[in-house]
Write a protein that holds these residues in place. Structure first.
Motif, PDB file in Angstrom:
ATOM      1  N   ASN A 189      31.474 -13.798   2.322  1.00  0.00           N
ATOM      2  CA  ASN A 189      30.416 -14.488   3.068  1.00  0.00           C
ATOM      3  C   ASN A 189      30.906 -15.817   3.631  1.00  0.00           C
ATOM      4  OD1 ASN A 189      27.746 -14.887   4.055  1.00  0.00           O
ATOM      5  ND2 ASN A 189      27.231 -16.120   2.259  1.00  0.00           N
ATOM      6  N   LEU A 190      32.068 -15.783   4.275  1.00  0.00           N
ATOM      7  CA  LEU A 190      32.633 -16.963   4.925  1.00  0.00           C
ATOM      8  C   LEU A 190      32.324 -16.913   6.418  1.00  0.00           C
ATOM      9  CD1 LEU A 190      36.138 -16.803   3.207  1.00  0.00           C
ATOM     10  CD2 LEU A 190      34.191 -18.230   2.502  1.00  0.00           C
ATOM     11  N   GLU A 238      32.403 -16.835  10.383  1.00  0.00           N
ATOM     12  CA  GLU A 238      33.285 -16.494  11.494  1.00  0.00           C
ATOM     13  C   GLU A 238      32.413 -16.291  12.718  1.00  0.00           C
ATOM     14  OE1 GLU A 238      36.209 -13.297  10.842  1.00  0.00           O
ATOM     15  OE2 GLU A 238      35.438 -13.194   8.790  1.00  0.00           O
ATOM     16  N   PRO A 239      32.887 -16.609  13.919  1.00  0.00           N
ATOM     17  CA  PRO A 239      32.096 -16.341  15.122  1.00  0.00           C
ATOM     18  C   PRO A 239      31.706 -14.861  15.203  1.00  0.00           C
ATOM     19  CG  PRO A 239      33.944 -17.760  15.644  1.00  0.00           C
ATOM     20  CD  PRO A 239      34.152 -17.304  14.228  1.00  0.00           C
ATOM     21  N   GLY A 240      30.434 -14.615  15.458  1.00  0.00           N
ATOM     22  CA  GLY A 240      29.938 -13.246  15.555  1.00  0.00           C
ATOM     23  C   GLY A 240      29.528 -12.626  14.240  1.00  0.00           C
ATOM     24  N   LYS A 241      29.694 -13.337  13.142  1.00  0.00           N
ATOM     25  CA  LYS A 241      29.375 -12.811  11.819  1.00  0.00           C
ATOM     26  C   LYS A 241      27.990 -13.272  11.387  1.00  0.00           C
ATOM     27  CE  LYS A 241      31.471 -12.596   7.169  1.00  0.00           C
ATOM     28  NZ  LYS A 241      32.603 -13.094   6.353  1.00  0.00           N
ATOM     29  N   ARG A 242      27.265 -12.393  10.724  1.00  0.00           N
ATOM     30  CA  ARG A 242      25.949 -12.732  10.204  1.00  0.00           C
ATOM     31  C   ARG A 242      26.070 -13.253   8.775  1.00  0.00           C
ATOM     32  NH1 ARG A 242      25.145  -8.646  14.053  1.00  0.00           N
ATOM     33  NH2 ARG A 242      23.097  -8.626  15.070  1.00  0.00           N
ATOM     34  N   PRO A 243      25.351 -14.332   8.439  1.00  0.00           N
ATOM     35  CA  PRO A 243      25.375 -14.816   7.053  1.00  0.00           C
ATOM     36  C   PRO A 243      24.599 -13.877   6.143  1.00  0.00           C
ATOM     37  CG  PRO A 243      23.777 -16.051   8.326  1.00  0.00           C
ATOM     38  CD  PRO A 243      24.488 -15.155   9.300  1.00  0.00           C
ATOM     39  N   ARG A 244      24.921 -13.904   4.851  1.00  0.00           N
ATOM     40  CA  ARG A 244      24.142 -13.131   3.880  1.00  0.00           C
ATOM     41  C   ARG A 244      22.847 -13.888   3.593  1.00  0.00           C
ATOM     42  NH1 ARG A 244      21.587 -14.301  -0.231  1.00  0.00           N
ATOM     43  NH2 ARG A 244      23.320 -15.259  -1.352  1.00  0.00           N
ATOM     44  N   VAL A 245      21.733 -13.267   3.915  1.00  0.00           N
ATOM     45  CA  VAL A 245      20.453 -13.971   3.882  1.00  0.00           C
ATOM     46  C   VAL A 245      19.579 -13.493   2.717  1.00  0.00           C
ATOM     47  CG1 VAL A 245      20.459 -14.431   6.348  1.00  0.00           C
ATOM     48  CG2 VAL A 245      19.415 -12.320   5.501  1.00  0.00           C
ATOM     49  N   THR A 246      18.502 -14.239   2.483  1.00  0.00           N
ATOM     50  CA  THR A 246      17.561 -13.903   1.401  1.00  0.00           C
ATOM     51  C   THR A 246      16.465 -12.959   1.868  1.00  0.00           C
ATOM     52  OG1 THR A 246      16.263 -15.867   1.943  1.00  0.00           O
ATOM     53  CG2 THR A 246      17.923 -16.109   0.231  1.00  0.00           C
ATOM     54  N   LEU A 247      16.325 -12.748   3.146  1.00  0.00           N
ATOM     55  CA  LEU A 247      15.182 -12.047   3.735  1.00  0.00           C
ATOM     56  C   LEU A 247      15.198 -10.567   3.396  1.00  0.00           C
ATOM     57  CD1 LEU A 247      15.695 -13.897   7.064  1.00  0.00           C
ATOM     58  CD2 LEU A 247      13.982 -14.431   5.332  1.00  0.00           C
ATOM     59  N   THR A 248      14.061 -10.035   2.895  1.00  0.00           N
ATOM     60  CA  THR A 248      14.179  -8.763   2.197  1.00  0.00           C
ATOM     61  C   THR A 248      12.878  -7.975   2.117  1.00  0.00           C
ATOM     62  OG1 THR A 248      14.877  -7.796   0.084  1.00  0.00           O
ATOM     63  CG2 THR A 248      13.927 -10.029   0.001  1.00  0.00           C
ATOM     64  N   PRO A 249      12.484  -7.286   3.199  1.00  0.00           N
ATOM     65  CA  PRO A 249      11.318  -6.408   3.124  1.00  0.00           C
ATOM     66  C   PRO A 249      11.598  -5.201   2.233  1.00  0.00           C
ATOM     67  CG  PRO A 249      12.473  -6.049   5.180  1.00  0.00           C
ATOM     68  CD  PRO A 249      13.150  -7.217   4.506  1.00  0.00           C
ATOM     69  N   SER A 250      10.540  -4.499   1.828  1.00  0.00           N
ATOM     70  CA  SER A 250      10.694  -3.378   0.894  1.00  0.00           C
ATOM     71  C   SER A 250       9.769  -2.226   1.292  1.00  0.00           C
ATOM     72  CB  SER A 250      10.335  -3.805  -0.539  1.00  0.00           C
ATOM     73  OG  SER A 250      10.911  -5.039  -0.876  1.00  0.00           O
ATOM     74  N   LEU A 251      10.280  -1.015   1.125  1.00  0.00           N
ATOM     75  CA  LEU A 251       9.481   0.204   1.282  1.00  0.00           C
ATOM     76  C   LEU A 251       9.842   1.170   0.168  1.00  0.00           C
ATOM     77  CD1 LEU A 251       9.385   1.235   5.074  1.00  0.00           C
ATOM     78  CD2 LEU A 251       7.427   0.915   3.568  1.00  0.00           C
ATOM     79  N   ALA A 252       8.840   1.871  -0.352  1.00  0.00           N
ATOM     80  CA  ALA A 252       9.083   2.879  -1.381  1.00  0.00           C
ATOM     81  C   ALA A 252       8.380   4.173  -0.990  1.00  0.00           C
ATOM     82  CB  ALA A 252       8.584   2.384  -2.738  1.00  0.00           C
ATOM     83  N   LEU A 253       9.080   5.286  -1.190  1.00  0.00           N
ATOM     84  CA  LEU A 253       8.521   6.607  -0.925  1.00  0.00           C
ATOM     85  C   LEU A 253       8.418   7.393  -2.227  1.00  0.00           C
ATOM     86  CD1 LEU A 253      10.536   7.786   2.242  1.00  0.00           C
ATOM     87  CD2 LEU A 253       8.556   6.248   2.142  1.00  0.00           C
ATOM     88  N   LYS A 254       7.374   8.197  -2.337  1.00  0.00           N
ATOM     89  CA  LYS A 254       7.205   9.084  -3.487  1.00  0.00           C
ATOM     90  C   LYS A 254       6.840  10.462  -2.960  1.00  0.00           C
ATOM     91  CE  LYS A 254       4.878   9.341  -7.978  1.00  0.00           C
ATOM     92  NZ  LYS A 254       3.879   8.695  -8.878  1.00  0.00           N
ATOM     93  N   ASP A 255       7.549  11.479  -3.440  1.00  0.00           N
ATOM     94  CA  ASP A 255       7.352  12.842  -2.944  1.00  0.00           C
ATOM     95  C   ASP A 255       7.538  12.910  -1.426  1.00  0.00           C
ATOM     96  OD1 ASP A 255       6.709  13.695  -5.562  1.00  0.00           O
ATOM     97  OD2 ASP A 255       4.623  13.103  -5.275  1.00  0.00           O
ATOM     98  N   GLY A 256       8.452  12.079  -0.913  1.00  0.00           N
ATOM     99  CA  GLY A 256       8.771  12.099   0.503  1.00  0.00           C
ATOM    100  C   GLY A 256       7.770  11.401   1.398  1.00  0.00           C
ATOM    101  N   LYS A 257       6.751  10.747   0.827  1.00  0.00           N
ATOM    102  CA  LYS A 257       5.718  10.080   1.617  1.00  0.00           C
ATOM    103  C   LYS A 257       5.647   8.600   1.235  1.00  0.00           C
ATOM    104  CE  LYS A 257       2.518  12.925   0.169  1.00  0.00           C
ATOM    105  NZ  LYS A 257       1.237  13.649  -0.010  1.00  0.00           N
ATOM    106  N   PRO A 258       5.196   7.745   2.165  1.00  0.00           N
ATOM    107  CA  PRO A 258       5.078   6.324   1.826  1.00  0.00           C
ATOM    108  C   PRO A 258       4.235   6.107   0.571  1.00  0.00           C
ATOM    109  CG  PRO A 258       4.835   6.618   4.181  1.00  0.00           C
ATOM    110  CD  PRO A 258       4.872   7.999   3.583  1.00  0.00           C
ATOM    111  N   PHE A 259       4.732   5.277  -0.312  1.00  0.00           N
ATOM    112  CA  PHE A 259       4.070   4.959  -1.572  1.00  0.00           C
ATOM    113  C   PHE A 259       3.650   3.491  -1.610  1.00  0.00           C
ATOM    114  CE2 PHE A 259       4.814   3.239  -5.938  1.00  0.00           C
ATOM    115  CZ  PHE A 259       3.736   3.838  -6.580  1.00  0.00           C
ATOM    116  N   LEU A 260       4.577   2.596  -1.236  1.00  0.00           N
ATOM    117  CA  LEU A 260       4.306   1.171  -1.315  1.00  0.00           C
ATOM    118  C   LEU A 260       5.157   0.444  -0.276  1.00  0.00           C
ATOM    119  CD1 LEU A 260       2.672  -0.837  -3.159  1.00  0.00           C
ATOM    120  CD2 LEU A 260       4.796  -1.129  -4.469  1.00  0.00           C
ATOM    121  N   SER A 261       4.527  -0.452   0.476  1.00  0.00           N
ATOM    122  CA  SER A 261       5.213  -1.329   1.416  1.00  0.00           C
ATOM    123  C   SER A 261       4.919  -2.750   0.975  1.00  0.00           C
ATOM    124  CB  SER A 261       4.681  -1.082   2.837  1.00  0.00           C
ATOM    125  OG  SER A 261       5.295  -1.942   3.765  1.00  0.00           O
ATOM    126  N   PHE A 262       5.955  -3.567   0.732  1.00  0.00           N
ATOM    127  CA  PHE A 262       5.698  -4.860   0.114  1.00  0.00           C
ATOM    128  C   PHE A 262       6.776  -5.880   0.489  1.00  0.00           C
ATOM    129  CE2 PHE A 262       8.064  -2.078  -2.580  1.00  0.00           C
ATOM    130  CZ  PHE A 262       8.814  -2.791  -3.516  1.00  0.00           C
TER     131      PHE A 262
END
Length: 622
Positions: free
Chosen positions: A483-484, A486-510
């Motif tokens: 995570n050093l 460099e031009p054109g490089k993205r920093p490692r960020v904290t931003l972090t959406p979440s999705l969970a599926l159960k039985d192949g269908k949406p279960f939880l979005s958080f």
């Protein structure tokens, strides 16, 4: 128009009706805020007016992607810890393809942003504020790419609420007070001063709560995007092509030129080529299966996989039998997070530039080995492990890894028992906002847009506040060789959406706001629902805990080994037990940023929305 306003008034009234009355929660203790029940759609975000923007788009026939784009645009215009020059990260469930799609609209380091450059400036890290803290703008491209690829409406429709806000809206106290508190820094930058401090020379130089806040430059910038779209449509271009014509005007046209001019005038490094070459990436997300539930996060350019690692480790324990927030439960989850975040701190980085060992890090076998390190007392000296043998590879940074581990092992009692001072907490919890949207067609969107929060450098006469995300890089490879800058490089960020599926269908979005605490809070939120049967609102309001045994991604990237924050209503016997286990405890009234979520009730064909019971976060459902 009157009918639409009346509908919103009714919706808001219904959502507020009965707050705090007995029996509203599904558990034994009533929720402080009601669950949002919807059959057709749900829209939740960090500001009430932002949620109203999403509801307006739904009422016009838009899908969840359209509504999410409108909410991102509105909250960017309202400076809800982000602005138009920030970054947008999203997970989208595509109901036709039946898959989760990841949107990477994080800006990258500009030309000249290198380790040697920052060292030559006498810096230990890229700065927290100012033009040198800015990555290239990502949110405009993120909105337009999501809309073009997965939405149904025009950019003009989506931006209508934002443009009305830019003309002037009554400012909230939270934002107004942030402007006043940061006014000395804001005065360094002429274009920021012009917008944020309309009462220069008076005792209070920022607007007051309720004052109409006008952003004429931003309004003109958004108007140029609409103009580009209209011209393309007049030439016979498709909806998608017209949206990308607006995209090109922002990143390659007159808007880009003014962003570059205004940024460089104030000491920044942007070039026109930096903006023209940046692209939104549509990616495959990372995911693991936890007890039959598929949990999806963004790739290792975010901290998201740390939640997945934590779940893999915790799968080796019977958490339910320990009891919600018992001493045993807190001790186990805390150490699992410490193990996962130690790996985050050392291994995560932009996969376009580095080859992080994600196969090993996310393997169940590696998790079992890490789980063996969890004991009855806390280990404040936990360091990164070596996942390479779990993907049949050899660690290219063994010497640096050993040095890192030795540094952790050498921590003194004074290092471990440091207090959580105000500046450290402010840096660690640096906020974002969240956007959650779902519709009856099956589209689901989870977003954590951020960057360009107050105090932001505004890029010339565009009204666009620039990101501060460069500070998430490190310039000492001993901390993280992946995570050093460099031009054109993205920093490692904290931003972090979440999705969970159960039985192949949406279960939880958080999703949640709160800097480095995000995936801690989201891990506990998920476990609250899955292990302890809480509903979406109960889990949003539930007491959790925060660890500071990981590098902050902001400021001086400090760490507070052994520090834990518990909510003040934690029983005495739990705090005393944890103290004996080696934890340095602080008690707070609130122990997470606002959490927003949607749970999918497939039995009844409806949505359950949850939104934190404090802060400005708000939702509307229908």
């Amino acid at each position: 128009m009157k009918k639409v306003l009346l509908l919103f008034t009714c919706l808001i009234s219904w959502n507020l009706y009965g707050q705090g009355l007995p029996g509203l929660g599904s558990g034994s203790t009533p929720n402080n805020k009601p669950i949002l029940h919807g059959k057709n759609w749900v829209a939740i975000t960090g500001k009430p007016l932002g949620a109203t923007a999403g509801a307006a788009i739904f009422q016009q026939g838009g899908n969840a992607v359209d509504a999410a784009c409108a909410m991102i645009a509105a909250t960017s215009t309202m400076w809800d810890v982000l602005s138009w020059g920030g970054e947008t990260q999203a997970l989208i469930y595509h109901p036709i393809e039946k898959k989760v799609i990841a949107i990477n609209a994080l800006g990258y380091a500009p030309t000249g942003a290198t380790v040697d450059f920052f060292k030559s400036q006498g810096m230990d890290y890229p700065p927290q504020y100012g033009p040198l803290a800015a990555t290239t703008p990502g949110t405009p491209g993120g909105i337009m790419t999501m809309l073009a690829e997965y939405g149904t409406m025009s950019l003009e429709q989506i931006l209508a609420p934002s443009m009305e806000l830019a003309k002037g809206y009554p400012l909230e106290a939270q934002t107004a007070n942030a402007m006043e508190a940061q006014k000395e820094r804001i005065k360094q930058w002429p274009y920021s001063k012009k917008i944020f401090l309309p009462h220069l020379g008076e005792e209070r130089e920022a607007p007051v709560a309720g004052e109409i806040f006008v952003q004429e430059d931003l309004y003109q910038t958004l108007s140029k995007l609409i103009e580009a779209e209209r011209e393309a449509l007049a030439e016979g271009k498709t909806r998608e092509e017209a949206i990308y014509a607006a995209y090109d005007r922002f990143y390659k046209g007159d808007i880009a030129k003014e962003i570059v001019r205004g940024t460089r005038e104030q000491g920044g490094l942007f070039t026109e080529e930096d903006l023209a070459n940046w692209k939104v990436k549509i990616e495959e997300p990372s995911h693991v299966n936890y007890k039959g539930i598929d949990v999806y996060k963004l790739q290792e350019w975010t901290q998201g996989p740390a939640l997945l690692q934590s779940l893999n480790i915790l799968e080796n324990f019977d958490l339910k039998s320990m009891g919600y927030n018992s001493a045993n439960y807190i001790n186990t989850v805390y150490q699992a997070m410490s193990l996962a975040f130690a790996d985050r701190d050392f291994y995560y980085g932009d996969p376009a530039f580095v080859d992080s060992p994600m196969e090993g890090l996310l393997s169940k076998e590696y998790a079992k080995e890490r789980a063996k390190l969890i004991g009855d007392v806390n280990d404040p000296k936990i360091g990164p492990g070596d996942p390479y043998p779990f993907q049949e590879g050899t660690n290219p940074y063994l010497d640096i890894l050993k040095s890192n581990q030795e540094a952790m092992a050498a921590l003194s009692p004074e290092d471990i028992n440091q207090s959580l001072d105000d500046q450290f907490i402010t840096d660690f919890l640096s906020g974002t906002t969240t956007v959650e949207a779902a519709d009856a067609e099956g589209w689901v969107v989870s977003v954590t847009p951020s960057g360009g929060w107050i105090p932001a450098v505004v890029a010339g006469n565009t009204g666009v506040g620039l990101s501060q995300r460069m500070q998430s890089f490190v310039i000492d490879e001993k901390l993280n060789p992946y995570n050093l800058p460099e031009p054109g490089k993205r920093p490692r960020v904290t931003l972090t959406p979440s999705l969970a599926l159960k039985d192949g269908k949406p279960f939880l979005s958080f999703a949640v706001q709160g800097g480095d605490s995000q995936d801690q809070n989201l891990l506990q939120y998920f476990l609250n629902v899955v292990e302890f049967g809480m509903d979406v609102q109960e889990a949003s309001e539930a007491a959790n805990f925060n660890s500071y045994q990981m590098q902050s991604s902001f400021g001086d990237h400090e760490i507070r080994p052994g520090a834990i924050v518990l909510r003040k209503d934690t029983p005495d016997w739990v705090t005393k037990n944890l103290s004996k286990r080696g934890y340095s405890i602080e008690l707070w009234n609130k122990t997470s940023g606002p959490i927003n979520a949607i749970w999918f009730d497939w039995k009844h064909g409806s949505f359950w929305g949850g939104s934190s019971d404090y802060g400005d976060d708000y939702g509307i459902a229908w």
